[in-house]
Design an enzyme around this catalytic site. Structure first.
Site, PDB file in Angstrom:
ATOM      1  N   GLU A 143       4.175   6.414  15.815  1.00 47.04           N
ATOM      2  CA  GLU A 143       3.013   6.242  16.514  1.00 47.04           C
ATOM      3  C   GLU A 143       2.384   4.941  15.903  1.00 47.04           C
ATOM      4  O   GLU A 143       1.711   4.101  16.524  1.00 47.04           O
ATOM      5  CB  GLU A 143       2.260   7.324  16.339  1.00 47.04           C
ATOM      6  CG  GLU A 143       0.978   7.465  17.120  1.00 47.04           C
ATOM      7  CD  GLU A 143       0.099   8.694  16.720  1.00 47.04           C
ATOM      8  OE1 GLU A 143       0.552   9.514  16.029  1.00 47.04           O
ATOM      9  OE2 GLU A 143      -1.052   8.489  17.273  1.00 47.04           O
ATOM     10  N   LYS A 164       0.764  -1.126   0.107  1.00 47.79           N
ATOM     11  CA  LYS A 164      -0.029  -0.070   0.021  1.00 47.79           C
ATOM     12  C   LYS A 164       0.772   1.287  -0.038  1.00 47.79           C
ATOM     13  O   LYS A 164       1.578   1.498   1.009  1.00 47.79           O
ATOM     14  CB  LYS A 164      -0.791   0.150   1.024  1.00 47.79           C
ATOM     15  CG  LYS A 164      -1.982   1.243   1.080  1.00 47.79           C
ATOM     16  CD  LYS A 164      -2.587   1.789   2.343  1.00 47.79           C
ATOM     17  CE  LYS A 164      -1.945   2.781   3.235  1.00 47.79           C
ATOM     18  NZ  LYS A 164      -1.858   3.703   2.644  1.00 47.79           N
ATOM     19  N   GLU A 179       9.715  14.883  16.082  1.00 47.04           N
ATOM     20  CA  GLU A 179      10.236  14.810  14.640  1.00 47.04           C
ATOM     21  C   GLU A 179       9.293  15.777  13.860  1.00 47.04           C
ATOM     22  O   GLU A 179       8.039  15.697  13.877  1.00 47.04           O
ATOM     23  CB  GLU A 179       9.898  13.267  14.142  1.00 47.04           C
ATOM     24  CG  GLU A 179      10.428  13.159  12.670  1.00 47.04           C
ATOM     25  CD  GLU A 179      10.149  11.648  12.289  1.00 47.04           C
ATOM     26  OE1 GLU A 179       9.125  11.215  12.414  1.00 47.04           O
ATOM     27  OE2 GLU A 179      11.273  11.332  11.395  1.00 47.04           O
ATOM     28  N   GLU A 190      10.568   0.508  10.206  1.00 44.74           N
ATOM     29  CA  GLU A 190      11.392   1.724  10.020  1.00 44.74           C
ATOM     30  C   GLU A 190      10.714   2.924  10.342  1.00 44.74           C
ATOM     31  O   GLU A 190      10.013   3.468   9.588  1.00 44.74           O
ATOM     32  CB  GLU A 190      12.015   1.511   8.564  1.00 44.74           C
ATOM     33  CG  GLU A 190      13.346   2.245   8.418  1.00 44.74           C
ATOM     34  CD  GLU A 190      13.217   3.705   8.192  1.00 44.74           C
ATOM     35  OE1 GLU A 190      12.942   4.606   9.098  1.00 44.74           O
ATOM     36  OE2 GLU A 190      13.235   3.979   7.074  1.00 44.74           O
ATOM     37  N   CYS A 222      13.447  10.470   7.151  1.00 48.54           N
ATOM     38  CA  CYS A 222      13.179   9.935   8.730  1.00 48.54           C
ATOM     39  C   CYS A 222      14.758  10.138   9.387  1.00 48.54           C
ATOM     40  O   CYS A 222      14.662  10.340  10.553  1.00 48.54           O
ATOM     41  CB  CYS A 222      12.806   8.536   8.901  1.00 48.54           C
ATOM     42  SG  CYS A 222      13.375   7.670   7.529  1.00 48.54           S
TER      43      CYS A 222
END
Lengths: 485, 274
Positions: free
Chosen positions: A246, A191, A396, A265, A299
């Site tokens: 999350e 997806k 972040e 990841e 990230c």
């Protein structure tokens, strides 16, 4: 700043259809309940295409197609032949690289210079690398799996892999997921992110062009609910997710008590440490690359600059001068350094955290910078006077926003660098070799870039410590996630 | 001459290299002996001890860790009869001793087998090396009591992790006796911590503990409890080793997966140039 004439890449190389179905069992099909959503160009807010939204039944159909292909075709196929399909895919990606790069920049908002020179070449390289593993799995060093450990046989695949990927490197994340899964002998249902489905759908066409057997790769488009249906489907044997910490935790809870193998990841808040003996000009280039590459939608971005107090003024002065040279604007313009923010929602989050930075007492600075009127834009920004307690030092931001902190001793730098629940990456800038190794040993991060930043390669394992997730993608290590070992 | 009155042993917990009673003051009886019934507070104390030991143990040289694991085998060999007297079959004790020897040899080899240079397409030095994840909580299997226990502790600590082990409630004497072996093997205090008592009491605390990096559910027989512990572990994304399948052959070659799941691969890049 020099005036450059615009040098836009032509978008005529891309043929975007008005609407796209789901890619299930080798063909494009309409979703059962007919739902759809729009994918837009974040640089102009223009609608690019209407995308099918997969519901539970569609996901079920895709998983069953993948199971069928695993049992009947891909699982029994000799590794040598699987390899050839993957090599074919790698070649087609190279041949259609311009088309993929333009489409990626249109759908994602990233500068064409990056999609053309970084994303797409790495995608081809990734398929080429894992293609070569498909008939060499017994040499990968994982033994032959639980049933054939003594015999040294070929390690076995897991079955059907459910893969959910983010919007920051849409096609590259697809490659990181699909290439090792297929090389190891699994079939996949992937997806893509709801804001960036187009290159995944073009990849589906590439699978057709390569005559990849039906059902080996299935692509279901949709938002979080589609992802949840896929991850929680009882017919999948493996879940691989790249995205927020999350959601990663929610997935870890969802697969608890099942047989599903999980790799994650997730987020990061990387420290980029500049010692007083660092080559300042190189370090500044590295800082800029670390936080402004891909609009900071990375990230592993070096989002916390830790600079030694004695050189902080020099570094900041140089950094500001360099930032004033960054060109923000049309992603398809070959001169562009910083493109569009991927979505309105992400722009809102970047704004919210930046406002929190100011409200908590940090000092905000951006170079003078004209932003286009339409689309989603955010000027490159740094915050100085940041403390470890500030939200902009802990959370972040996933945007072009750098938090600057200082330190006095190497031990303090390490302490601050590790003071985060994340542990994906880190940077070290110093001319002293022993200091690099001393620092690298102590950083709790999966990738450490010394005197460089944001370098990627299919042979090099990537992944995090702590709440940045578990498992590695890339290299020999990346196979382990898709083998029953 | 009257018959000599035997000196009985008190079976206590093993935390930070010491043998304390449970802070709760509770005990339960197994094989006619009083055994400490660990509380949630004991579990938390054990995590503190395990965390404190990480720096020294992870930072020790692989050669040093290998020698200490080999020393454990030496000590266990010397106490063979003691474990047989507690009910462990002789062949199981032998296998447990041999397992320590096997893992001892891995200390300075796994980083070579599981890491190495990566041939990246560019002028860069690029090296991947495994590192310990940190503190590992372990629910030990009940049978075979000694071999099962050794087979979950050794692979966790050989690479530099420290452990808090919830021993099987049915076989605590073997666990505490093994702790005596560990305490006399030059293993630094806190590297292995052993709790006796109820799994239902200590394991949920360990699974939810935010300063634990991984959890090994090998000994959790109840599928519902295992799922619950895995859900708790997700809060800080602990690395999870799921329960061993029924009928697992503990005498077989264990492979490397028990070690690698408790490792983090760190990859370091550096440009080449003059």
């Amino acid at each position: 700043m020099f005036e450059y004439a615009p040098a836009p890449e032509s978008r005529s190389v891309v043929d975007i259809k008005p609407s796209y179905g789901l890619f299930v069992d080798g063909t494009f099909v309409d979703p059962v309940d007919g739902g759809s959503f729009k994918s837009i160009n974040p640089a102009s807010e223009e609608v690019l295409a209407e995308i099918a939204e997969a519901g539970n039944e569609d996901v079920d159909r895709a998983v069953r197609a993948a199971r069928q292909a695993y049992e009947k075709v891909w699982g029994p196929m000799p590794g040598r032949d699987r390899a050839k399909y993957l090599f074919r895919i790698a070649r087609i990606i190279q041949e259609r690289s311009r088309e993929l790069a333009v489409l990626e920049s249109l759908d994602n908002g990233k500068p064409i210079r990056e999609s053309r020179d970084v994303d797409v070449p790495l995608v081809a390289a990734h398929f080429f690398y894992y293609a070569g593993w498909a008939d060499k799995l017994e040499y990968a060093g994982f033994g032959g799996g639980p049933t054939s450990r003594h015999g040294g046989g070929v390690p076995q695949p897991l079955g059907v892999a459910a893969q959910v990927i983010p919007w920051n490197f849409p096609l590259l994340m697809l490659a990181w997921k699909i290439a090792p899964a297929l090389a190891a002998g699994n079939t996949v249902v992937l997806k893509p992110a709801e804001t960036t489905p187009l290159t995944a759908l073009l990849f589906a066409e590439i699978c057709q062009q390569a005559d990849l057997p039906a059902g080996v790769v299935n692509i279901v488009t949709g938002a979080g609910e589609t992802g949840r249906a896929l991850v929680e489907h009882p017919g999948v044997d493996k879940v691989a997710f790249t995205g927020s910490t999350e959601v990663g935790k929610a997935i870890a809870r969802a697969v608890a008590g099942t047989r599903k193998k999980l790799t994650l990841e997730l987020g990061g808040k990387a420290a980029n440490i500049v010692f007083d003996d660092a080559p300042i000009d190189q370090a500044v280039e590295g800082i800029v690359n670390g936080i402004f590459f891909n609009q900071g939608h990375v990230c592993c971005a070096g989002s916390r600059l830790l600079v030694q107090e004695s050189v902080a003024d020099r570094v900041l002065e140089s950094l500001k001068r360099r930032m004033a040279q960054l060109r923000v604007g049309d992603p398809l313009d070959k001169n562009t350094d910083i493109g569009a923010i991927n979505s309105a929602a992400q722009l809102a989050r970047i704004r919210e955290l930046s406002e929190a930075g100011s409200a908590e007492g940090a000092e905000r600075w951006s170079p003078p910078c004209e932003l286009p009127e339409r689309g989603f834009w955010f000027a490159p920004t740094i915050f100085t006077g940041v403390t470890q307690a500030h939200r902009i030092a802990r959370e972040e931001i996933f945007g072009p926003v750098l938090s600057v902190l200082t330190f006095r001793t190497p031990a303090e730098a390490v302490e601050k660098a590790n003071n985060t629940p994340y542990g994906l990456s880190a940077g070290i800038w110093t001319d002293k070799g022993s200091r690099i190794l001393w620092t690298a040993d102590r950083l709790r991060a999966g990738v450490v870039w010394a005197n460089t930043f944001n370098k990627f390669d299919p042979t090099s394992p990537f992944g995090g410590y702590k709440e940045s997730g578990y498992g590695r993608e890339g290299g020999r290590h990346g196979l382990e996630a898709y083998l029953n070992v | 001459m009257s018959e000599r009155v035997a000196v009985r042993k008190t079976y206590k917990l093993f935390i930070g290299g010491k043998f304390p009673r449970s802070e709760s003051g509770r005990s339960y009886i197994v094989q006619d002996a009083n055994v400490a019934l660990a509380s949630r507070k004991d579990a938390r104390d054990a995590v503190v001890a395990a965390r404190a030991a990480v720096k020294g143990w992870a930072g020790a040289t692989a050669y040093n860790r290998g020698q200490i694991l080999y020393r454990v085998a030496e000590m266990l060999e010397g106490r063979r009869d003691q474990f047989v007297a507690l009910g462990a079959p002789a062949d199981e004790v032998d296998a447990a001793i041999d397992r320590w020897v096997w893992y001892a040899g891995w200390a300075d080899k796994l980083p070579q087998v599981y890491g190495g240079a990566n041939p990246v397409a560019g002028p860069y030095f690029n090296l991947s090396a495994p590192e310990p994840t940190g503190v590992v909580a372990v629910v030990a299997p009940g049978a075979p009591a000694l071999l099962g226990l050794v087979s979950v502790i050794a692979p966790a600590i050989v690479t530099g992790n420290t452990v808090v082990v919830a021993a099987s409630p049915d076989a605590p004497l073997v666990a505490v006796t093994l702790a005596e072996v560990l305490a006399t093997s030059d293993l630094p205090g806190g590297v292995v911590n052993i709790l006796t008592g109820r799994i239902s009491e200590t394991a949920p605390t360990l699974a939810a503990h935010m300063d634990v990096n991984a959890i090994d559910l090998t000994g959790v027989a109840d599928a519902e409890l295992a799922a619950d512990l895995e859900v708790r572990a997700a809060e800080n994304l602990k690395r999870v080793l799921r329960p061993a399948p029924a009928g697992h052959d503990w005498f077989a070659d264990p492979g490397v997966a028990r070690m690698t799941v408790l490792l983090e691969t760190k990859t370091v890049w550096h440009p080449k140039g003059v």
